[in-house]
Each structure stands twice: as C-alpha cells, then as structure tokens.
Design a protein around this motif. Structure first.
Motif, PDB file in Angstrom:
ATOM      1  N   VAL A  24       2.715  -4.466   8.690  1.00  0.00           N
ATOM      2  CA  VAL A  24       1.457  -4.075   8.066  1.00  0.00           C
ATOM      3  C   VAL A  24       1.744  -3.150   6.886  1.00  0.00           C
ATOM      4  O   VAL A  24       2.486  -2.176   7.023  1.00  0.00           O
ATOM      5  CB  VAL A  24       0.545  -3.311   9.058  1.00  0.00           C
ATOM      6  CG1 VAL A  24      -0.744  -2.859   8.376  1.00  0.00           C
ATOM      7  CG2 VAL A  24       0.235  -4.162  10.279  1.00  0.00           C
ATOM      8  N   ASN A  25       1.161  -3.473   5.746  1.00  0.00           N
ATOM      9  CA  ASN A  25       1.157  -2.591   4.574  1.00  0.00           C
ATOM     10  C   ASN A  25      -0.223  -1.969   4.496  1.00  0.00           C
ATOM     11  O   ASN A  25      -1.213  -2.641   4.796  1.00  0.00           O
ATOM     12  CB  ASN A  25       1.353  -3.391   3.283  1.00  0.00           C
ATOM     13  CG  ASN A  25       2.663  -4.114   3.233  1.00  0.00           C
ATOM     14  OD1 ASN A  25       3.688  -3.532   2.956  1.00  0.00           O
ATOM     15  ND2 ASN A  25       2.637  -5.411   3.515  1.00  0.00           N
ATOM     16  N   VAL A  26      -0.303  -0.728   4.032  1.00  0.00           N
ATOM     17  CA  VAL A  26      -1.598  -0.105   3.767  1.00  0.00           C
ATOM     18  C   VAL A  26      -1.481   0.628   2.435  1.00  0.00           C
ATOM     19  O   VAL A  26      -0.518   1.378   2.217  1.00  0.00           O
ATOM     20  CB  VAL A  26      -2.019   0.884   4.867  1.00  0.00           C
ATOM     21  CG1 VAL A  26      -3.389   1.487   4.548  1.00  0.00           C
ATOM     22  CG2 VAL A  26      -2.049   0.201   6.232  1.00  0.00           C
ATOM     23  N   PRO A  67       9.876   3.150   4.986  1.00  0.00           N
ATOM     24  CA  PRO A  67       8.904   4.237   5.174  1.00  0.00           C
ATOM     25  C   PRO A  67       9.024   5.356   4.130  1.00  0.00           C
ATOM     26  O   PRO A  67       8.037   6.039   3.848  1.00  0.00           O
ATOM     27  CB  PRO A  67       9.202   4.747   6.581  1.00  0.00           C
ATOM     28  CG  PRO A  67       9.797   3.565   7.276  1.00  0.00           C
ATOM     29  CD  PRO A  67      10.605   2.849   6.221  1.00  0.00           C
ATOM     30  N   ALA A  68      10.197   5.541   3.543  1.00  0.00           N
ATOM     31  CA  ALA A  68      10.369   6.575   2.521  1.00  0.00           C
ATOM     32  C   ALA A  68       9.533   6.289   1.277  1.00  0.00           C
ATOM     33  O   ALA A  68       9.306   7.181   0.464  1.00  0.00           O
ATOM     34  CB  ALA A  68      11.847   6.698   2.140  1.00  0.00           C
ATOM     35  N   THR A  72      -1.712   3.537  -3.929  1.00  0.00           N
ATOM     36  CA  THR A  72      -0.650   4.349  -3.335  1.00  0.00           C
ATOM     37  C   THR A  72      -0.328   3.805  -1.952  1.00  0.00           C
ATOM     38  O   THR A  72      -1.223   3.580  -1.143  1.00  0.00           O
ATOM     39  CB  THR A  72      -1.093   5.830  -3.232  1.00  0.00           C
ATOM     40  OG1 THR A  72      -1.404   6.292  -4.549  1.00  0.00           O
ATOM     41  CG2 THR A  72       0.002   6.689  -2.632  1.00  0.00           C
ATOM     42  N   TRP A  73       0.970   3.603  -1.700  1.00  0.00           N
ATOM     43  CA  TRP A  73       1.395   3.116  -0.387  1.00  0.00           C
ATOM     44  C   TRP A  73       1.197   4.201   0.656  1.00  0.00           C
ATOM     45  O   TRP A  73       1.700   5.316   0.518  1.00  0.00           O
ATOM     46  CB  TRP A  73       2.876   2.747  -0.399  1.00  0.00           C
ATOM     47  CG  TRP A  73       3.164   1.285  -0.379  1.00  0.00           C
ATOM     48  CD1 TRP A  73       2.431   0.305   0.205  1.00  0.00           C
ATOM     49  CD2 TRP A  73       4.291   0.648  -0.970  1.00  0.00           C
ATOM     50  NE1 TRP A  73       3.032  -0.909   0.010  1.00  0.00           N
ATOM     51  CE2 TRP A  73       4.172  -0.731  -0.703  1.00  0.00           C
ATOM     52  CE3 TRP A  73       5.384   1.103  -1.687  1.00  0.00           C
ATOM     53  CZ2 TRP A  73       5.103  -1.662  -1.128  1.00  0.00           C
ATOM     54  CZ3 TRP A  73       6.314   0.175  -2.115  1.00  0.00           C
ATOM     55  CH2 TRP A  73       6.177  -1.190  -1.839  1.00  0.00           C
ATOM     56  N   LEU A  74       0.478   3.860   1.716  1.00  0.00           N
ATOM     57  CA  LEU A  74       0.278   4.767   2.842  1.00  0.00           C
ATOM     58  C   LEU A  74       1.083   4.315   4.056  1.00  0.00           C
ATOM     59  O   LEU A  74       1.417   5.128   4.914  1.00  0.00           O
ATOM     60  CB  LEU A  74      -1.204   4.864   3.188  1.00  0.00           C
ATOM     61  CG  LEU A  74      -2.106   5.344   2.044  1.00  0.00           C
ATOM     62  CD1 LEU A  74      -3.557   5.366   2.489  1.00  0.00           C
ATOM     63  CD2 LEU A  74      -1.665   6.695   1.525  1.00  0.00           C
ATOM     64  N   VAL A  75       1.373   3.018   4.130  1.00  0.00           N
ATOM     65  CA  VAL A  75       2.225   2.454   5.183  1.00  0.00           C
ATOM     66  C   VAL A  75       3.052   1.342   4.552  1.00  0.00           C
ATOM     67  O   VAL A  75       2.506   0.439   3.910  1.00  0.00           O
ATOM     68  CB  VAL A  75       1.398   1.869   6.358  1.00  0.00           C
ATOM     69  CG1 VAL A  75       2.314   1.239   7.399  1.00  0.00           C
ATOM     70  CG2 VAL A  75       0.503   2.929   6.994  1.00  0.00           C
ATOM     71  N   ALA A  94       6.334   1.086  14.387  1.00  0.00           N
ATOM     72  CA  ALA A  94       7.074   0.807  15.626  1.00  0.00           C
ATOM     73  C   ALA A  94       7.141  -0.701  15.871  1.00  0.00           C
ATOM     74  O   ALA A  94       6.185  -1.430  15.605  1.00  0.00           O
ATOM     75  CB  ALA A  94       6.384   1.494  16.797  1.00  0.00           C
ATOM     76  N   GLU A  95       8.269  -1.164  16.375  1.00  0.00           N
ATOM     77  CA  GLU A  95       8.379  -2.575  16.763  1.00  0.00           C
ATOM     78  C   GLU A  95       7.318  -2.873  17.804  1.00  0.00           C
ATOM     79  O   GLU A  95       7.076  -2.073  18.697  1.00  0.00           O
ATOM     80  CB  GLU A  95       9.760  -2.877  17.355  1.00  0.00           C
ATOM     81  CG  GLU A  95      10.898  -2.833  16.363  1.00  0.00           C
ATOM     82  CD  GLU A  95      10.866  -3.969  15.348  1.00  0.00           C
ATOM     83  OE1 GLU A  95      10.446  -5.093  15.687  1.00  0.00           O
ATOM     84  OE2 GLU A  95      11.266  -3.726  14.198  1.00  0.00           O
ATOM     85  N   GLY A  96       6.653  -4.017  17.687  1.00  0.00           N
ATOM     86  CA  GLY A  96       5.626  -4.385  18.649  1.00  0.00           C
ATOM     87  C   GLY A  96       4.608  -5.314  18.035  1.00  0.00           C
ATOM     88  O   GLY A  96       4.953  -6.175  17.224  1.00  0.00           O
TER      89      GLY A  96
END
Length: 160
Positions: A75-77, A91-92, A83-86, A64-66
């Motif tokens: 933020v990347n996670v 987002p896909a 493996t990309w979680l965020v 979300a924007e903010g």
C-alpha cells in the motif's frame, strides 16, 4: 436492504480470496498475483483502515508483512500535496514530496494518481515502476482510492 447484504457478500468473497493468497504463504505469494478486482477490494480496505485508525497506526499495519504487504503487493499513501506518507519498499522515503515524480518513460504518475483521486474518488492509473520482487522496471496499474473525509490517497498496484 437487499443491496447492503449483496454488497457485504461481495466484499466478503473478495476478502476471502485475498485471505487465500495470504494463506498460500510468503514464498508462493511472490508468484501469485491478485486480480484487478482483488486489488480494488484491498485498496478500499486500506482506505478504511486509514479512516478508522489514522495514518500513523495504518502505516505500521501497511509496513508489516501480511494482508497489505506480500510479494509485490504493498500500500502506498500520499496526501494531496503529493507527499509520501506510506511507502513500504523504502520506508525512509516517507515525508518526501513526490508530486513531480515521473516513471522511466517520463509519465507524471503521481499527478495522474492525484487527478483520479480528486476528480473521481477512485480509479486506475497505469505507468512503469520498479518491481521489488523482480528488481526490474515493469508495467504497473494501480487502483487509487481517496480516503473518505481526508486529503489522502491510498493506492495498490499490480505488475502486469
């Protein structure tokens, strides 16, 4: 006791600086860039959100924007398998294993990110990546932070 209050004060100042960037508005946030110190503070805060709320709730906050997504900041996670979680710009892509992903110069950036998180718990990694605001490949430095007690890594980059 004094150390705790000084650390709390430093954190509060850093979060206030990030808040000022957010208050400036989305249009001007595209032109404002946080400092490396502000990115470190924001990444630590992102890791705390994951630790406190879990990855699913954190993903909603980070997409979300903010506070955690403005201008070219997001933020990347990833987990320790790479493996990309965020991944807010796309987002896909969540669920893709990106451990062998390389930047345009052939640098194994995800492997470098994992090495820093696993060896030191936190630190900086430099590479080149697509800036979602300019839509150009640009030099980027990301602050990497291992989430306490988990095999997860949060990182936020700043384009140079």
């Amino acid at each position: 006791m004094m150390r705790l209050s000084v650390m709390g004060m430093i954190r509060g100042i850093g979060l206030a600086a990030i808040g000022i960037l957010m208050v400036a508005g989305a249009a001007s946030a595209d032109t404002l860039k946080p400092t490396r110190s502000e990115v470190e503070i924001l990444t630590a805060r992102a890791a705390e959100v994951i630790e406190a709320r879990g990855i699913d709730a954190a993903r909603e906050v980070f997409n979300a924007e903010g506070e955690f997504k403005f201008g070219e900041i997001y933020v990347n996670v990833i987990d320790f398998t790479g493996t990309w979680l965020v991944y807010p710009p796309r987002p896909a892509s969540v669920g893709y294993k990106v451990v062998n992903l390389k930047d345009p110069d052939g640098k194994s950036m995800v492997q470098d990110i994992l090495k820093v998180a696993q060896a030191s718990g936190q630190g900086w990694v430099s590479y080149r990546w697509l800036n979602p605001v300019s839509n150009r490949i640009e030099p980027k430095s990301s602050f990497v932070k291992r989430v306490a007690g988990k095999e997860l890594v949060a990182y936020i980059g700043v384009y140079e």
